[in-house]
Design a protein around this motif. Structure first.
Motif, PDB file in Angstrom:
ATOM      1  N   UNK A   2       8.151 -20.261  -9.450  1.00  4.11           N
ATOM      2  CA  UNK A   2       7.203 -19.929  -8.228  1.00  4.11           C
ATOM      3  C   UNK A   2       8.550 -20.277  -6.892  1.00  4.11           C
ATOM      4  N   UNK A   3       8.376 -19.853  -6.032  1.00  5.94           N
ATOM      5  CA  UNK A   3       8.639 -18.914  -4.966  1.00  5.94           C
ATOM      6  C   UNK A   3      10.741 -18.690  -4.611  1.00  5.94           C
ATOM      7  N   UNK A   4      10.523 -18.391  -5.431  1.00  5.29           N
ATOM      8  CA  UNK A   4      12.089 -18.460  -5.847  1.00  5.29           C
ATOM      9  C   UNK A   4      12.483 -16.369  -5.737  1.00  5.29           C
ATOM     10  N   UNK A   5      13.237 -15.732  -4.876  1.00  5.69           N
ATOM     11  CA  UNK A   5      13.882 -14.795  -5.020  1.00  5.69           C
ATOM     12  C   UNK A   5      14.622 -14.110  -5.781  1.00  5.69           C
ATOM     13  N   UNK A   6      14.869 -13.475  -5.895  1.00  4.96           N
ATOM     14  CA  UNK A   6      15.707 -12.713  -6.876  1.00  4.96           C
ATOM     15  C   UNK A   6      16.289 -11.336  -6.058  1.00  4.96           C
ATOM     16  N   UNK A   7      17.506 -11.588  -5.961  1.00  2.00           N
ATOM     17  CA  UNK A   7      18.729 -10.292  -5.067  1.00  2.00           C
ATOM     18  C   UNK A   7      18.740  -9.861  -6.049  1.00  2.00           C
ATOM     19  N   UNK A  11      24.765  -3.665 -10.759  1.00  2.00           N
ATOM     20  CA  UNK A  11      24.055  -4.069 -12.806  1.00  2.00           C
ATOM     21  C   UNK A  11      24.901  -5.262 -12.981  1.00  2.00           C
ATOM     22  N   UNK A  12      25.763  -6.271 -11.787  1.00  2.00           N
ATOM     23  CA  UNK A  12      26.264  -7.091 -12.236  1.00  2.00           C
ATOM     24  C   UNK A  12      25.443  -8.532 -12.396  1.00  2.00           C
ATOM     25  N   UNK A  13      25.051  -8.774 -10.986  1.00  2.00           N
ATOM     26  CA  UNK A  13      24.085  -9.851 -11.577  1.00  2.00           C
ATOM     27  C   UNK A  13      23.122 -10.424 -10.170  1.00  2.00           C
ATOM     28  N   UNK A  14      22.860 -11.190 -10.169  1.00  2.00           N
ATOM     29  CA  UNK A  14      21.539 -11.506  -9.825  1.00  2.00           C
ATOM     30  C   UNK A  14      21.607 -12.893  -9.171  1.00  2.00           C
ATOM     31  N   UNK A  15      20.602 -13.118  -7.648  1.00  2.00           N
ATOM     32  CA  UNK A  15      21.217 -13.845  -6.487  1.00  2.00           C
ATOM     33  C   UNK A  15      19.014 -14.875  -6.435  1.00  2.00           C
ATOM     34  N   UNK A  16      19.801 -15.757  -6.059  1.00  2.00           N
ATOM     35  CA  UNK A  16      18.292 -16.671  -6.911  1.00  2.00           C
ATOM     36  C   UNK A  16      18.688 -17.365  -5.241  1.00  2.00           C
ATOM     37  N   UNK A  17      17.581 -17.065  -4.771  1.00  2.00           N
ATOM     38  CA  UNK A  17      17.306 -17.912  -3.512  1.00  2.00           C
ATOM     39  C   UNK A  17      15.825 -18.904  -3.284  1.00  2.00           C
ATOM     40  N   UNK A  18      15.177 -20.258  -2.800  1.00  2.00           N
ATOM     41  CA  UNK A  18      15.180 -20.945  -4.018  1.00  2.00           C
ATOM     42  C   UNK A  18      15.037 -21.964  -3.168  1.00  2.00           C
ATOM     43  N   UNK A  19      14.001 -23.391  -3.375  1.00  2.00           N
ATOM     44  CA  UNK A  19      13.891 -25.112  -2.770  1.00  2.00           C
ATOM     45  C   UNK A  19      14.245 -25.008  -4.356  1.00  2.00           C
ATOM     46  N   UNK A  20      15.307 -25.939  -4.609  1.00  2.00           N
ATOM     47  CA  UNK A  20      15.320 -26.777  -5.594  1.00  2.00           C
ATOM     48  C   UNK A  20      15.597 -26.152  -6.780  1.00  2.00           C
ATOM     49  N   UNK A  21      16.056 -24.757  -6.551  1.00  2.00           N
ATOM     50  CA  UNK A  21      17.317 -23.741  -7.768  1.00  2.00           C
ATOM     51  C   UNK A  21      18.357 -24.355  -7.813  1.00  2.00           C
ATOM     52  N   UNK A  22      18.838 -25.080  -7.132  1.00  2.00           N
ATOM     53  CA  UNK A  22      20.619 -26.041  -7.969  1.00  2.00           C
ATOM     54  C   UNK A  22      20.337 -26.510  -9.278  1.00  2.00           C
ATOM     55  N   UNK A  23      18.561 -27.142  -9.248  1.00  2.00           N
ATOM     56  CA  UNK A  23      18.594 -27.837 -10.441  1.00  2.00           C
ATOM     57  C   UNK A  23      18.342 -26.828 -11.608  1.00  2.00           C
ATOM     58  N   UNK A  24      18.686 -26.041 -11.820  1.00  2.00           N
ATOM     59  CA  UNK A  24      18.475 -24.481 -12.753  1.00  2.00           C
ATOM     60  C   UNK A  24      20.223 -24.060 -13.006  1.00  2.00           C
ATOM     61  N   UNK A  25      21.272 -24.819 -12.556  1.00  2.00           N
ATOM     62  CA  UNK A  25      22.379 -24.589 -12.688  1.00  2.00           C
ATOM     63  C   UNK A  25      22.599 -23.903 -13.624  1.00  2.00           C
ATOM     64  N   UNK A  26      21.958 -25.172 -14.992  1.00  2.00           N
ATOM     65  CA  UNK A  26      22.479 -24.841 -16.334  1.00  2.00           C
ATOM     66  C   UNK A  26      21.644 -23.674 -17.287  1.00  2.00           C
ATOM     67  N   UNK A  27      21.593 -23.042 -16.420  1.00  2.00           N
ATOM     68  CA  UNK A  27      20.471 -22.094 -17.268  1.00  2.00           C
ATOM     69  C   UNK A  27      21.407 -20.627 -16.795  1.00  2.00           C
ATOM     70  N   UNK A  28      22.403 -21.140 -15.673  1.00  2.00           N
ATOM     71  CA  UNK A  28      23.319 -19.587 -15.679  1.00  2.00           C
ATOM     72  C   UNK A  28      24.516 -19.036 -16.192  1.00  2.00           C
ATOM     73  N   UNK A 206      14.368 -23.399  11.633  1.00  2.00           N
ATOM     74  CA  UNK A 206      14.264 -24.689  10.771  1.00  2.00           C
ATOM     75  C   UNK A 206      14.015 -24.472   9.458  1.00  2.00           C
ATOM     76  N   UNK A 207      14.983 -25.939   9.498  1.00  2.00           N
ATOM     77  CA  UNK A 207      15.551 -25.467   7.831  1.00  2.00           C
ATOM     78  C   UNK A 207      14.558 -25.654   6.473  1.00  2.00           C
ATOM     79  N   UNK A 208      13.159 -26.293   6.982  1.00  2.00           N
ATOM     80  CA  UNK A 208      12.166 -26.229   6.207  1.00  2.00           C
ATOM     81  C   UNK A 208      10.963 -25.096   6.573  1.00  2.00           C
ATOM     82  N   UNK A 209      11.106 -24.363   7.182  1.00  2.00           N
ATOM     83  CA  UNK A 209      10.209 -23.722   8.211  1.00  2.00           C
ATOM     84  C   UNK A 209      10.266 -22.333   6.672  1.00  2.00           C
ATOM     85  N   UNK A 210       9.548 -21.135   7.460  1.00  2.00           N
ATOM     86  CA  UNK A 210       8.878 -19.702   6.587  1.00  2.00           C
ATOM     87  C   UNK A 210       9.893 -18.692   6.756  1.00  2.00           C
ATOM     88  N   UNK A 211      10.577 -18.680   8.387  1.00  2.00           N
ATOM     89  CA  UNK A 211      11.376 -18.014   8.809  1.00  2.00           C
ATOM     90  C   UNK A 211      12.542 -17.916   7.964  1.00  2.00           C
TER      91      UNK A 211
END
Length: 355
Positions: A2-7, A11-28, A206-211
């Motif tokens: 939830x809250x992760x942006x995927x770009x 056709x090669x790969x995806x970029x995952x942008x979000x908070x806490x997503x480094x905990x999911x490195x094993x999935x890749x 602001x690292x914690x902000x929405x911008x």
């Protein structure tokens, strides 16, 4: 998540942008039985957490800390890591994970590109510069005494994981420096980036902000579109080097003591001044460069008395053809072009304008 942006990058790969997503490195890393995790010294604690998450079943995880910053990008460091891969029996189905700033992802990607002529690499940038630039696009490399990134390879990652929470590990000056690449994307392709920064620079920083998440996503999207259209930098992709010819020259004459983003900021002002002297860019856009960069605290000037050194360094730039200097310039915001063989007087006058 939830809250992760995927770009997606082509056709090669995806970029995952979000908070806490480094905990999911094993999935890749898929079913890889061996993983080499290389990391920058500043993120040793996070590297331990990522390594622990990767150690599932019979998987072997080898962890290596790299020299700090540009010191990592040496052929000797790469050779030591190739020896590590050989001693651990890494095969083409095994994976390299690079956790750190742009120097770490450049080096990690280069090691992966060279081993067995290419093994998968998962990039986990921990700096703003790495997230919006170095880790995306598959350009890898090391430095030599003659210049920056002159030895390298194109090697697309399997995935890029941009955990915005890791930006808390950054010193303030490094966070600000990363904004140079964000602003570059605004000037070459996405003016909304510039508008977001202009409207509230404090919120943008602001690292914690929405911008900031939107700025990162927009900058990555710019790079993803360009890379997908020109994966090996044959034409269009050169626009991503806006400001970099002069920036790399600064870095070289300063022996890489300048932050890359700081050098790029000055480089963008330099090339804007150059385009203005060539009659390609209006003075108001040159002033816009200085104003936007000033808003986030980036430098717009370099010291006088270094022109001969800088000109020699620029002659080694990757865009140079023979004795002809080539620059990415703008004719307007989001209207990049190329300037080849500019008048030497324009080159010097542009330097005078930034010094």
């Amino acid at each position: 998540m939830s809250g992760t942006k995927v770009i997606r990058v082509g056709d090669d790969y995806e970029v995952f942008i979000g908070r806490g997503v480094a905990d999911q490195v094993a999935d890749h890393v898929g079913d890889a039985m061996r993983v080499l995790l290389v990391h920058a010294p500043a993120v040793a604690d996070k590297a331990e957490q990522v390594a622990a998450s990767l150690r599932t079943g019979d998987r072997q995880v080898v962890v290596r800390v790299l020299p700090d910053a540009e010191s990592a990008k040496q052929i000797g460091v790469a050779a030591d890591l190739w020896a590590t891969l050989g001693q651990a029996g890494f095969t083409r189905t095994d994976v390299v994970v690079a956790l750190g700033g742009g120097a770490t992802t450049d080096l990690g990607g280069f090691v992966a590109a060279g081993w067995l002529r290419g093994v998968p690499v998962v990039q986990v940038p921990t700096t703003l510069l790495g997230m919006v630039d170095a880790a995306v696009g598959g350009k890898t490399g090391v430095n030599t005494a003659e210049g920056k990134n002159l030895v390298g390879a194109f090697h697309s990652p399997s995935a890029v994981v941009c955990d915005l929470d890791l930006l808390h590990t950054l010193p303030w000056a490094d966070l600000v420096a990363g904004f140079a690449e964000v602003i570059k994307c605004g000037f070459i392709a996405d003016p909304q980036i510039l508008r977001l920064i202009e409207s509230d620079p404090e919120a943008a920083l602001d690292v914690d902000g929405e911008v900031l998440p939107e700025l990162v996503s927009r900058a990555v999207a710019v790079k993803a579109r360009v890379v997908a259209a020109d994966p090996r930098e044959s034409s269009l992709r050169e626009i991503l080097n806006y400001g970099h010819t002069f920036a790399h020259a600064i870095e070289q004459v300063e022996h890489y003591r300048w932050r890359h983003g700081d050098a790029v900021a000055v480089g963008m002002v330099y090339v804007a001044e150059l385009a203005c002297r060539a009659g390609m860019l209006d003075e108001t856009i040159v002033a816009e460069h200085r104003r936007i960069l000033d808003l986030v605290g980036l430098p717009t000037r370099y010291e006088p008395g270094r022109w001969d050194e800088l000109l020699t360094a620029m002659s080694r730039d990757k865009k140079t053809r023979g004795a002809t200097l080539r620059f990415v310039v703008l004719t307007d915001i989001a209207e990049p072009a190329r300037l080849e063989g500019p008048d030497p007087q324009w080159l010097r006058e542009a330097y005078d304008a930034v010094s």
